[in-house]
Design an enzyme around this catalytic site. Structure first.
Site, mmCIF file in Angstrom:
data_model
loop_
_atom_site.group_PDB
_atom_site.id
_atom_site.type_symbol
_atom_site.label_atom_id
_atom_site.label_comp_id
_atom_site.label_asym_id
_atom_site.label_seq_id
_atom_site.Cartn_x
_atom_site.Cartn_y
_atom_site.Cartn_z
ATOM 1 N N GLY A 221 3.309 83.776 -28.421
ATOM 2 C CA GLY A 221 4.203 84.713 -27.755
ATOM 3 C C GLY A 221 3.550 85.844 -26.997
ATOM 4 O O GLY A 221 4.259 86.657 -26.394
ATOM 5 N N GLU A 255 -0.832 80.704 -32.548
ATOM 6 C CA GLU A 255 -0.526 79.520 -31.731
ATOM 7 C C GLU A 255 -0.165 80.014 -30.346
ATOM 8 O O GLU A 255 1.004 80.304 -30.075
ATOM 9 C CB GLU A 255 0.715 78.805 -32.265
ATOM 10 C CG GLU A 255 0.590 78.130 -33.583
ATOM 11 C CD GLU A 255 1.967 77.752 -34.147
ATOM 12 O OE1 GLU A 255 1.965 77.077 -35.170
ATOM 13 O OE2 GLU A 255 3.006 78.138 -33.588
ATOM 14 N N GLY A 257 0.137 79.772 -26.234
ATOM 15 C CA GLY A 257 0.227 78.867 -25.096
ATOM 16 C C GLY A 257 0.051 79.649 -23.812
ATOM 17 O O GLY A 257 -1.001 79.629 -23.160
ATOM 18 N N ARG A 258 1.091 80.415 -23.488
ATOM 19 C CA ARG A 258 1.118 81.160 -22.232
ATOM 20 C C ARG A 258 -0.119 82.035 -22.038
ATOM 21 O O ARG A 258 -0.692 82.076 -20.953
ATOM 22 C CB ARG A 258 2.365 82.056 -22.246
ATOM 23 C CG ARG A 258 2.688 82.732 -20.940
ATOM 24 C CD ARG A 258 3.813 83.746 -21.153
ATOM 25 N NE ARG A 258 4.955 83.198 -21.841
ATOM 26 C CZ ARG A 258 5.981 82.601 -21.259
ATOM 27 N NH1 ARG A 258 6.021 82.500 -19.947
ATOM 28 N NH2 ARG A 258 6.997 82.118 -21.965
ATOM 29 N N ARG A 294 11.129 77.679 -14.247
ATOM 30 C CA ARG A 294 11.325 78.985 -14.899
ATOM 31 C C ARG A 294 12.214 79.944 -14.086
ATOM 32 O O ARG A 294 13.083 80.592 -14.663
ATOM 33 C CB ARG A 294 9.979 79.639 -15.217
ATOM 34 C CG ARG A 294 9.140 78.813 -16.216
ATOM 35 C CD ARG A 294 7.887 79.539 -16.668
ATOM 36 N NE ARG A 294 8.200 80.673 -17.484
ATOM 37 C CZ ARG A 294 8.162 81.918 -17.093
ATOM 38 N NH1 ARG A 294 7.756 82.227 -15.880
ATOM 39 N NH2 ARG A 294 8.500 82.896 -17.902
ATOM 40 N N TYR A 298 15.334 80.767 -16.279
ATOM 41 C CA TYR A 298 15.276 82.074 -16.957
ATOM 42 C C TYR A 298 15.325 83.247 -15.992
ATOM 43 O O TYR A 298 15.071 84.374 -16.404
ATOM 44 C CB TYR A 298 13.938 82.233 -17.719
ATOM 45 C CG TYR A 298 13.512 81.138 -18.632
ATOM 46 C CD1 TYR A 298 14.405 80.546 -19.521
ATOM 47 C CD2 TYR A 298 12.178 80.710 -18.651
ATOM 48 C CE1 TYR A 298 13.970 79.554 -20.383
ATOM 49 C CE2 TYR A 298 11.740 79.723 -19.519
ATOM 50 C CZ TYR A 298 12.650 79.147 -20.386
ATOM 51 O OH TYR A 298 12.225 78.178 -21.246
ATOM 52 N N CYS A 325 18.363 69.492 -4.032
ATOM 53 C CA CYS A 325 19.731 69.631 -3.552
ATOM 54 C C CYS A 325 20.529 70.384 -4.607
ATOM 55 O O CYS A 325 21.345 69.809 -5.326
ATOM 56 C CB CYS A 325 20.280 68.231 -3.319
ATOM 57 S SG CYS A 325 21.594 68.242 -2.161
ATOM 58 N N GLU A 326 20.266 71.665 -4.699
ATOM 59 C CA GLU A 326 20.769 72.467 -5.821
ATOM 60 C C GLU A 326 20.613 73.929 -5.425
ATOM 61 O O GLU A 326 19.498 74.358 -5.109
ATOM 62 C CB GLU A 326 19.875 72.155 -7.032
ATOM 63 C CG GLU A 326 20.298 72.691 -8.333
ATOM 64 C CD GLU A 326 21.389 71.848 -8.993
ATOM 65 O OE1 GLU A 326 22.212 72.454 -9.653
ATOM 66 O OE2 GLU A 326 21.401 70.621 -8.826
ATOM 67 N N TYR A 354 4.125 76.475 -18.917
ATOM 68 C CA TYR A 354 5.528 76.125 -18.715
ATOM 69 C C TYR A 354 5.834 75.850 -17.242
ATOM 70 O O TYR A 354 6.911 76.172 -16.741
ATOM 71 C CB TYR A 354 6.455 77.217 -19.287
ATOM 72 C CG TYR A 354 6.108 77.522 -20.728
ATOM 73 C CD1 TYR A 354 6.399 76.609 -21.736
ATOM 74 C CD2 TYR A 354 5.430 78.698 -21.083
ATOM 75 C CE1 TYR A 354 6.049 76.862 -23.054
ATOM 76 C CE2 TYR A 354 5.073 78.954 -22.396
ATOM 77 C CZ TYR A 354 5.385 78.031 -23.376
ATOM 78 O OH TYR A 354 5.028 78.276 -24.678
HETATM 79 C C1 LIG Z 1 6.456 77.299 -32.624
HETATM 80 C C2 LIG Z 1 5.823 77.853 -31.385
HETATM 81 N N1 LIG Z 1 4.535 78.256 -31.458
HETATM 82 C C3 LIG Z 1 3.923 78.747 -30.370
HETATM 83 C C4 LIG Z 1 4.567 78.861 -29.153
HETATM 84 C C5 LIG Z 1 3.789 79.389 -27.991
HETATM 85 O O1 LIG Z 1 4.370 80.460 -27.381
HETATM 86 P P1 LIG Z 1 3.606 81.177 -26.178
HETATM 87 O O2 LIG Z 1 3.351 80.180 -25.111
HETATM 88 O O3 LIG Z 1 4.535 82.229 -25.767
HETATM 89 O O4 LIG Z 1 2.323 81.725 -26.740
HETATM 90 C C6 LIG Z 1 5.908 78.473 -29.057
HETATM 91 C C7 LIG Z 1 6.616 78.658 -27.798
HETATM 92 O O5 LIG Z 1 7.750 78.961 -27.704
HETATM 93 C C8 LIG Z 1 6.549 77.932 -30.203
HETATM 94 O O6 LIG Z 1 7.811 77.515 -30.146
#
Ligand SMILES: Cc1ncc(COP(=O)(O)O)c(C=O)c1O
Length: 382
Positions: A221, A255, A257-258, A294, A298, A325-326, A354
């Site tokens: 997050g 964990e 990602g972004r 996105r 969002y 087409c949206e 994402y």
């Molecule tokens: C269970 C879980 N872990 C980790 C993440 C990674 O989140 P982020 O990309 O915001 O770091 C997500 C994303 O929603 C998630 O659902």
């Protein structure tokens, strides 16, 4: 990433293309490592953000763990070389056949999302399986409601009362081994307070139950700057969160990602038309919601970086729109920019997370190529 490099990639491979800067990915990982200096920790990559095989292979080489939210992601992680012992399994809908495979392969941990999932796992576990319980601490992540997950109204995780019942049940089971707790309150979080609140609430629960945890998985997050200057302050995280983590004698997992891939990606697109109507100017580009959903999903705002010479261009307010087409196929509404011409290139910033992973076949618009920059050369990713 340098504009000239992005232009060179478009010259070589055409448009639209996603360009990923591996060096940026590596430097983000170093930033995470420096936050957790002195803490027993592991970084897992949340591959829902980007499942590109070359990126996954690079992250495996850097000894990251991998967070999978579906069986498809797990298979892709295996294909990229991740050993099951580095896989963390998330998600609120793990099928019976998937669980069987995870147990058989000996994944690092399955994060149980419900009491019902524990019952299902008990039925199929024919050997030891490590689990964490995903708790939902009922904390407002103060992010876009679409990407918040830590409130009671969300479908993820369990409340503390259910977690307590699960702990009691697991204690009686010889094959299910509880190694810790997991908690993910949302994505694109730019304030420290939600993390503080979640951590205090977890610590209270651990103290009250006397739970002996080997692992505390804090989810992901961490918010990045999408051009508005707002991002999670890592120094503040180090000062306000890390000391509490040091007090817990557990391995800390994040964990992310972004934070790892978001700013490493650019979606390079070509202007096909500049359509002037009485009301508006539309810059119609060869990418849109089918490649980057996105903004439509969002109302996310990405930076739009002109890759053309802007010195002689009139500035005006435009809508940058895609080919689907949206009417929701808008990359950016009412943005002031130097008006491009047909054939000019634009880069859409912070699209490494994402972006491609949420792309679709809608309208049968072909998906873009994915191009990697390794600091020396570009190559087309498989
Ligand atoms: C269970 C879980 N872990 C980790 C993440 C990674 O989140 P982020 O990309 O915001 O770091 C997500 C994303 O929603 C998630 O659902």
């Amino acid at each position: 990433m340098d504009k000239e490099l992005l232009k060179a990639a478009a010259d070589k491979f055409g448009t639209p293309i996603y360009v990923y800067d591996l060096l940026k990915v590596f430097s983000q990982i170093e930033r995470v490592r420096s936050v957790f200096e002195g803490v027993d920790h592991s970084i897992a990559f949340a591959m829902k953000a980007n499942f590109n095989l070359d990126i996954l292979r690079a992250l495996n080489n850097m000894d990251l763990m991998i967070d999978c939210v579906s069986f498809g992601e797990y298979l892709q992680a295996r294909k990229a070389g991740f050993s099951p012992s580095k896989a963390i399994i998330n998600g609120n809908c793990k099928k019976q056949s998937d669980l069987k495979q995870y147990v058989c392969d000996g994944v690092f941990a399955i994060n149980l999302d419900s009491y019902e999932e524990l019952l299902r796992l008990e039925k199929i576990a024919d050997r030891t399986v490590r689990v964490c319980i995903r708790v939902n601490p009922d904390v407002d992540a103060r992010t876009d409601p679409h990407i918040a997950t830590g409130l009671r109204e969300h479908q993820f995780g369990v409340d503390y009362e259910t977690a307590t019942r699960m702990i009691e049940r697991i204690r009686k089971n010889k094959l299910v081994e509880l190694i810790g707790l997991h908690c993910h309150i949302g994505s694109q979080i730019v304030e420290i307070e939600p993390y503080q609140e979640a951590l205090l609430s977890l610590r209270d629960f651990i103290d009250k139950t006397g739970l002996d945890i080997q692992v505390l998985n804090l989810g992901g997050g961490w918010g990045i700057d999408y051009g508005d200057g707002r991002s999670l302050d890592l120094e503040e995280y180090k000062q306000k969160i890390v000391p509490t983590l040091k007090d817990l004698s557990a391995k800390i997992i994040v964990e992310l990602g972004r934070f790892i891939v978001g700013a490493a990606g650019y979606l390079v697109t070509k202007v096909e038309y500049v359509k002037k109507t009485r009301k508006k100017i539309f810059v119609i580009v060869d990418t849109g919601m089918t490649h980057l959903i996105r903004p439509a999903l969002y109302d996310a705002k990405h930076r739009i970086i002109p890759l053309y010479d802007t010195s002689d261009r009139e500035r005006n307010i435009v809508d940058v729109v895609g080919p689907a087409c949206e009417s929701s196929d808008v990359i950016r509404k009412a943005i002031e920019m130097p008006i491009p011409k047909e054939g000019d290139l634009l880069a859409i910033g912070e699209t490494g997370a994402y972006g491609y992973s949420m792309a679709s076949d809608y309208n049968l618009i072909p998906k873009p190529l994915e191009i990697i920059w390794d600091g020396q050369e570009f190559f087309r990713s498989s």
